[in-house]
Design a protein around this motif. Sequence first.
Motif, PDB file in Angstrom:
ATOM      1  N   GLU A 142      -7.682   1.792  -4.701  1.00  0.00           N
ATOM      2  CA  GLU A 142      -8.438   3.018  -4.443  1.00  0.00           C
ATOM      3  C   GLU A 142      -9.806   2.706  -3.857  1.00  0.00           C
ATOM      4  O   GLU A 142     -10.267   3.375  -2.912  1.00  0.00           O
ATOM      5  CB  GLU A 142      -8.597   3.819  -5.741  1.00  0.00           C
ATOM      6  N   SER A 333      -7.185   9.609 -10.540  1.00  0.00           N
ATOM      7  CA  SER A 333      -7.587   9.012  -9.274  1.00  0.00           C
ATOM      8  C   SER A 333      -8.978   9.474  -8.871  1.00  0.00           C
ATOM      9  O   SER A 333      -9.366  10.629  -9.092  1.00  0.00           O
ATOM     10  CB  SER A 333      -6.586   9.389  -8.175  1.00  0.00           C
ATOM     11  N   LEU A 335      -9.692   9.486  -5.723  1.00  0.00           N
ATOM     12  CA  LEU A 335      -9.431  10.059  -4.412  1.00  0.00           C
ATOM     13  C   LEU A 335      -9.049  11.525  -4.562  1.00  0.00           C
ATOM     14  O   LEU A 335      -8.680  11.976  -5.647  1.00  0.00           O
ATOM     15  CB  LEU A 335      -8.303   9.301  -3.713  1.00  0.00           C
ATOM     16  N   PRO A 338      -3.961  11.027  -5.036  1.00  0.00           N
ATOM     17  CA  PRO A 338      -3.698   9.616  -5.343  1.00  0.00           C
ATOM     18  C   PRO A 338      -2.922   8.914  -4.242  1.00  0.00           C
ATOM     19  O   PRO A 338      -2.190   9.546  -3.475  1.00  0.00           O
ATOM     20  CB  PRO A 338      -2.869   9.700  -6.646  1.00  0.00           C
TER      21      PRO A 338
END
Length: 342
Positions: A142, A333, A335, A338
């Motif tokens: 990530e 996550s 982000l 994910p």
Amino acid sequence: MSPSAPSVTATAFGPRLVEERGELSAAVTEALRSGRPPTYDPKALLGADPTGEDLQLALYLLYELHYRGFEGVDDAREWDPDLLRLRQALEGRFLHALRAELSRGPTSVEAAFAPLLAEPVDTSGSLSHYLETEGERWQLREYAALRSLYHLKEADPHLWVVPRLTGRAKAAMVAVEYDEFGAGRADRVHAELFARLMADLDLDTTYGRYLDRAPAPLLATVNLMSLFGLHRALRGALVGHFACVEVTSSPGSRRMAKAMRRCAAGPAAEHFYAEHVEADAVHEQVVRREVIGGLLADEPSLEADVAFGCAATVFLEDRLTAHIRQAWNQGRSALRTPLPEP
């Protein structure tokens, strides 16, 4: 993959446009797709969060026209007056918010950089310390996906300052940038090294691939470089940003190299950070003594701008770290969506 393997970097073509995140980014994406001027309610601009998803994505898209552009978008839109007018308004909101946040920040180079020259006693807020000792492979993936928006064009924004410098500052800046671009070897360009890191982590190395997943705190850190780089009036701030990156890079890279090794991320992943440990330790001295020193010898009135550039960089990096750590601490996550399993 060995550190000397052929480049796996992105295509030479521009990335695809991504989905909008609000009225402003929708206005930009529609304008780029259609070839028409952007249309939006002025109230949307006045009411937008200057560090929020909509404004930061809109600004990122407009800045990217000065890098590789976008698939299907006419290169001439880089200097479209309607897009530039909107960009100026977005920049104004962003820059004003930063200046307001840092109104009591450092105004001298010494005050701005002194805290960065010593390792902090409390490392609980450090992302590299966390990744070094506790990080897992999915978190390294990530982190790499997020940082790819910067590292796949690493050093590009800082080149804009070169024609705005003279003498010592210019010579030293070019010397450091020469290293960033591989010292004449395409396979040693730092952006290429990062692409190989991504490949080791089973990530797509296409330029701009993870823009749609990148949250506003990450976009703001990349937009800051473009903001400073594209304005001659902010040349001092860009030097401050560049110096801040170089000063903090070596110790952080040492920890990240250990994190990559501990998680068996791969030789290219470890090599990228190992390369920065040595290179940036040298760059730090050159940037502080020659780039900053040379700039302020020529233009002493820019000292407060240099300090602001450093402080703004630290502020936005701290915001990004807080965002990532909060998400990971909650088991989710960092982000927007994910990553798929490798």
